[in-house]
Design an enzyme around this catalytic site. Sequence first.
Site, PDB file in Angstrom:
ATOM      1  N   LYS A  11      30.176   4.217  60.518  1.00 61.48           N
ATOM      2  CA  LYS A  11      28.777   3.801  60.452  1.00 61.48           C
ATOM      3  C   LYS A  11      28.331   3.083  61.737  1.00 61.48           C
ATOM      4  O   LYS A  11      29.169   2.715  62.574  1.00 61.48           O
ATOM      5  CB  LYS A  11      28.606   2.920  59.209  1.00 61.48           C
ATOM      6  CG  LYS A  11      28.864   3.671  57.890  1.00 61.48           C
ATOM      7  CD  LYS A  11      28.675   2.736  56.693  1.00 61.48           C
ATOM      8  CE  LYS A  11      28.819   3.464  55.371  1.00 61.48           C
ATOM      9  NZ  LYS A  11      28.523   2.551  54.232  1.00 61.48           N
ATOM     10  N   TYR A  51      21.478   9.234  50.803  1.00 56.53           N
ATOM     11  CA  TYR A  51      21.711   8.136  49.858  1.00 56.53           C
ATOM     12  C   TYR A  51      20.715   8.148  48.701  1.00 56.53           C
ATOM     13  O   TYR A  51      20.481   7.101  48.070  1.00 56.53           O
ATOM     14  CB  TYR A  51      21.661   6.795  50.586  1.00 56.53           C
ATOM     15  CG  TYR A  51      22.907   6.489  51.400  1.00 56.53           C
ATOM     16  CD1 TYR A  51      24.128   6.221  50.766  1.00 56.53           C
ATOM     17  CD2 TYR A  51      22.882   6.459  52.790  1.00 56.53           C
ATOM     18  CE1 TYR A  51      25.276   5.927  51.491  1.00 56.53           C
ATOM     19  CE2 TYR A  51      24.032   6.169  53.526  1.00 56.53           C
ATOM     20  CZ  TYR A  51      25.225   5.902  52.872  1.00 56.53           C
ATOM     21  OH  TYR A  51      26.352   5.614  53.599  1.00 56.53           O
ATOM     22  N   PHE A  59      18.903  -2.661  47.596  1.00 54.69           N
ATOM     23  CA  PHE A  59      19.347  -2.617  48.992  1.00 54.69           C
ATOM     24  C   PHE A  59      18.997  -1.314  49.702  1.00 54.69           C
ATOM     25  O   PHE A  59      19.368  -1.126  50.851  1.00 54.69           O
ATOM     26  CB  PHE A  59      20.862  -2.866  49.077  1.00 54.69           C
ATOM     27  CG  PHE A  59      21.709  -1.881  48.296  1.00 54.69           C
ATOM     28  CD1 PHE A  59      22.039  -0.636  48.822  1.00 54.69           C
ATOM     29  CD2 PHE A  59      22.205  -2.213  47.032  1.00 54.69           C
ATOM     30  CE1 PHE A  59      22.829   0.259  48.116  1.00 54.69           C
ATOM     31  CE2 PHE A  59      22.989  -1.325  46.320  1.00 54.69           C
ATOM     32  CZ  PHE A  59      23.301  -0.074  46.859  1.00 54.69           C
ATOM     33  N   ARG A  87      39.515   6.932  49.864  1.00 52.26           N
ATOM     34  CA  ARG A  87      38.901   5.729  49.277  1.00 52.26           C
ATOM     35  C   ARG A  87      39.908   4.568  49.279  1.00 52.26           C
ATOM     36  O   ARG A  87      39.532   3.420  49.510  1.00 52.26           O
ATOM     37  CB  ARG A  87      38.411   6.007  47.854  1.00 52.26           C
ATOM     38  CG  ARG A  87      37.263   7.002  47.745  1.00 52.26           C
ATOM     39  CD  ARG A  87      35.936   6.487  48.217  1.00 52.26           C
ATOM     40  NE  ARG A  87      35.470   5.305  47.545  1.00 52.26           N
ATOM     41  CZ  ARG A  87      34.187   4.910  47.524  1.00 52.26           C
ATOM     42  NH1 ARG A  87      33.243   5.638  48.144  1.00 52.26           N
ATOM     43  NH2 ARG A  87      33.836   3.809  46.934  1.00 52.26           N
ATOM     44  N   THR A  93      34.058  -1.551  48.597  1.00 51.43           N
ATOM     45  CA  THR A  93      32.747  -1.557  49.273  1.00 51.43           C
ATOM     46  C   THR A  93      32.504  -2.885  49.983  1.00 51.43           C
ATOM     47  O   THR A  93      32.017  -2.910  51.118  1.00 51.43           O
ATOM     48  CB  THR A  93      31.633  -1.319  48.228  1.00 51.43           C
ATOM     49  OG1 THR A  93      31.938  -0.121  47.508  1.00 51.43           O
ATOM     50  CG2 THR A  93      30.277  -1.203  48.890  1.00 51.43           C
ATOM     51  N   ARG A 104      38.022  -1.165  55.823  1.00 52.32           N
ATOM     52  CA  ARG A 104      36.925  -2.126  55.643  1.00 52.32           C
ATOM     53  C   ARG A 104      37.411  -3.565  55.816  1.00 52.32           C
ATOM     54  O   ARG A 104      36.699  -4.412  56.365  1.00 52.32           O
ATOM     55  CB  ARG A 104      36.254  -1.902  54.293  1.00 52.32           C
ATOM     56  CG  ARG A 104      35.303  -0.696  54.335  1.00 52.32           C
ATOM     57  CD  ARG A 104      34.825  -0.278  52.976  1.00 52.32           C
ATOM     58  NE  ARG A 104      33.690   0.641  53.043  1.00 52.32           N
ATOM     59  CZ  ARG A 104      33.254   1.340  51.993  1.00 52.32           C
ATOM     60  NH1 ARG A 104      33.866   1.240  50.819  1.00 52.32           N
ATOM     61  NH2 ARG A 104      32.215   2.156  52.116  1.00 52.32           N
ATOM     62  N   ASN A 114      29.527  -2.027  56.283  1.00 50.61           N
ATOM     63  CA  ASN A 114      30.936  -1.949  55.916  1.00 50.61           C
ATOM     64  C   ASN A 114      31.713  -0.832  56.628  1.00 50.61           C
ATOM     65  O   ASN A 114      32.692  -0.317  56.110  1.00 50.61           O
ATOM     66  CB  ASN A 114      31.083  -1.880  54.400  1.00 50.61           C
ATOM     67  CG  ASN A 114      30.355  -0.700  53.810  1.00 50.61           C
ATOM     68  OD1 ASN A 114      29.831   0.132  54.549  1.00 50.61           O
ATOM     69  ND2 ASN A 114      30.341  -0.601  52.502  1.00 50.61           N
ATOM     70  N   HIS A 117      32.065   5.249  55.605  1.00 51.52           N
ATOM     71  CA  HIS A 117      31.731   5.909  54.338  1.00 51.52           C
ATOM     72  C   HIS A 117      32.885   6.814  53.926  1.00 51.52           C
ATOM     73  O   HIS A 117      33.531   7.410  54.776  1.00 51.52           O
ATOM     74  CB  HIS A 117      30.472   6.776  54.530  1.00 51.52           C
ATOM     75  CG  HIS A 117      30.204   7.693  53.362  1.00 51.52           C
ATOM     76  ND1 HIS A 117      29.565   7.271  52.227  1.00 51.52           N
ATOM     77  CD2 HIS A 117      30.520   9.007  53.144  1.00 51.52           C
ATOM     78  CE1 HIS A 117      29.493   8.287  51.356  1.00 51.52           C
ATOM     79  NE2 HIS A 117      30.065   9.344  51.900  1.00 51.52           N
ATOM     80  N   GLU A 128      28.141  16.464  50.936  1.00 57.12           N
ATOM     81  CA  GLU A 128      27.960  15.624  52.130  1.00 57.12           C
ATOM     82  C   GLU A 128      28.445  16.351  53.387  1.00 57.12           C
ATOM     83  O   GLU A 128      27.835  16.224  54.459  1.00 57.12           O
ATOM     84  CB  GLU A 128      28.699  14.306  51.938  1.00 57.12           C
ATOM     85  CG  GLU A 128      28.070  13.441  50.843  1.00 57.12           C
ATOM     86  CD  GLU A 128      28.904  12.243  50.414  1.00 57.12           C
ATOM     87  OE1 GLU A 128      28.437  11.531  49.503  1.00 57.12           O
ATOM     88  OE2 GLU A 128      30.007  12.024  50.971  1.00 57.12           O
TER      89      GLU A 128
HETATM   90  N1  UDP Z   1      25.502  -1.257  49.883  1.00 58.53           N
HETATM   91  C1  UDP Z   1      24.772  -2.411  50.134  1.00 58.53           C
HETATM   92  N2  UDP Z   1      24.720  -3.405  49.180  1.00 58.53           N
HETATM   93  C2  UDP Z   1      25.356  -3.291  47.990  1.00 58.53           C
HETATM   94  C3  UDP Z   1      26.095  -2.126  47.726  1.00 58.53           C
HETATM   95  C4  UDP Z   1      26.147  -1.143  48.682  1.00 58.53           C
HETATM   96  O1  UDP Z   1      24.163  -2.542  51.202  1.00 58.53           O
HETATM   97  O2  UDP Z   1      25.277  -4.224  47.166  1.00 58.53           O
HETATM   98  C5  UDP Z   1      25.561  -0.203  50.900  1.00 58.53           C
HETATM   99  C6  UDP Z   1      26.915  -0.145  51.605  1.00 58.53           C
HETATM  100  O3  UDP Z   1      26.696   0.246  52.959  1.00 58.53           O
HETATM  101  C7  UDP Z   1      27.627   0.936  50.805  1.00 58.53           C
HETATM  102  C8  UDP Z   1      26.478   1.913  50.543  1.00 58.53           C
HETATM  103  O4  UDP Z   1      25.353   1.058  50.282  1.00 58.53           O
HETATM  104  O5  UDP Z   1      28.695   1.517  51.528  1.00 58.53           O
HETATM  105  C9  UDP Z   1      26.701   2.848  49.394  1.00 58.53           C
HETATM  106  O6  UDP Z   1      27.030   2.086  48.242  1.00 58.53           O
HETATM  107  P1  UDP Z   1      28.190   2.552  47.256  1.00 58.53           P
HETATM  108  O7  UDP Z   1      28.086   1.715  46.031  1.00 58.53           O
HETATM  109  O8  UDP Z   1      28.139   4.038  47.099  1.00 58.53           O
HETATM  110  O9  UDP Z   1      29.517   2.111  48.035  1.00 58.53           O
HETATM  111  P2  UDP Z   1      30.646   2.986  48.766  1.00 58.53           P
HETATM  112  O10 UDP Z   1      30.802   4.267  47.978  1.00 58.53           O
HETATM  113  O11 UDP Z   1      30.180   3.220  50.185  1.00 58.53           O
HETATM  114  O12 UDP Z   1      31.877   2.119  48.698  1.00 58.53           O
HETATM  115 MG    MG Z   2      29.418   5.628  47.365  1.00 58.97          MG
END
Ligand code: UDP
Ligand code: MG
Length: 139
Positions: A11, A51, A59, A87, A93, A104, A114, A117, A128
């Site tokens: 990112k 997204y 957010f 993952r 996250t 991360r 973070n 992705h 994707e």
């Molecule tokens: N995100 C955020 N605030 C939150 C949760 C998620 O800004 O409380 C952002 C963060 O960049 C995250 C992305 O939104 O990676 C997608 O969220 P997701 O829950 O899908 O997390 P991921 O799959 O990336 O772990």
């Molecule tokens: Mg996700």
Amino acid sequence: MATNRTFTMLKPDAVEKGHIGAILDKISASGFRIVAMKLTQMTKHDAETFYAIHKERPFFGELVEYMTRGPIVAAILEKDNAVDDFRTLIGATNPADAAEGTIRKLFANSISENAVHGSDSDDNAAIESAFHFSGREMF
Ligand code: UDP
Ligand code: MG
């Protein structure tokens, strides 16, 4: 549909901080083969589409701003059990909750910025990957 591939983005925060090489090293050392890769920048429309599942979340606006503010590295990765293993490699996250040694934990600023992705399912990995790459860009 292949179940041994996942999609990732390094990112904007990771790219800005010069962490492309270090993160790719960890990905390679963890047994992932790079199938496709490019430096690119998402438009507002791209990020809103990518997204879309989060569009009702508080957010969302901040997420779109962040993901469009600079270039990202988009890549498709191949390994047995790619989605789940990737993952695990990236960690939770929120980097505060991420396990020691995860990408991360090592490179992320916060739950929003973070660093990386990783697709959450085989179906989303395929969607994707196709969002960012044509068949001619996959090896
Ligand atoms: N995100 C955020 N605030 C939150 C949760 C998620 O800004 O409380 C952002 C963060 O960049 C995250 C992305 O939104 O990676 C997608 O969220 P997701 O829950 O899908 O997390 P991921 O799959 O990336 O772990
Ligand atoms: Mg996700």
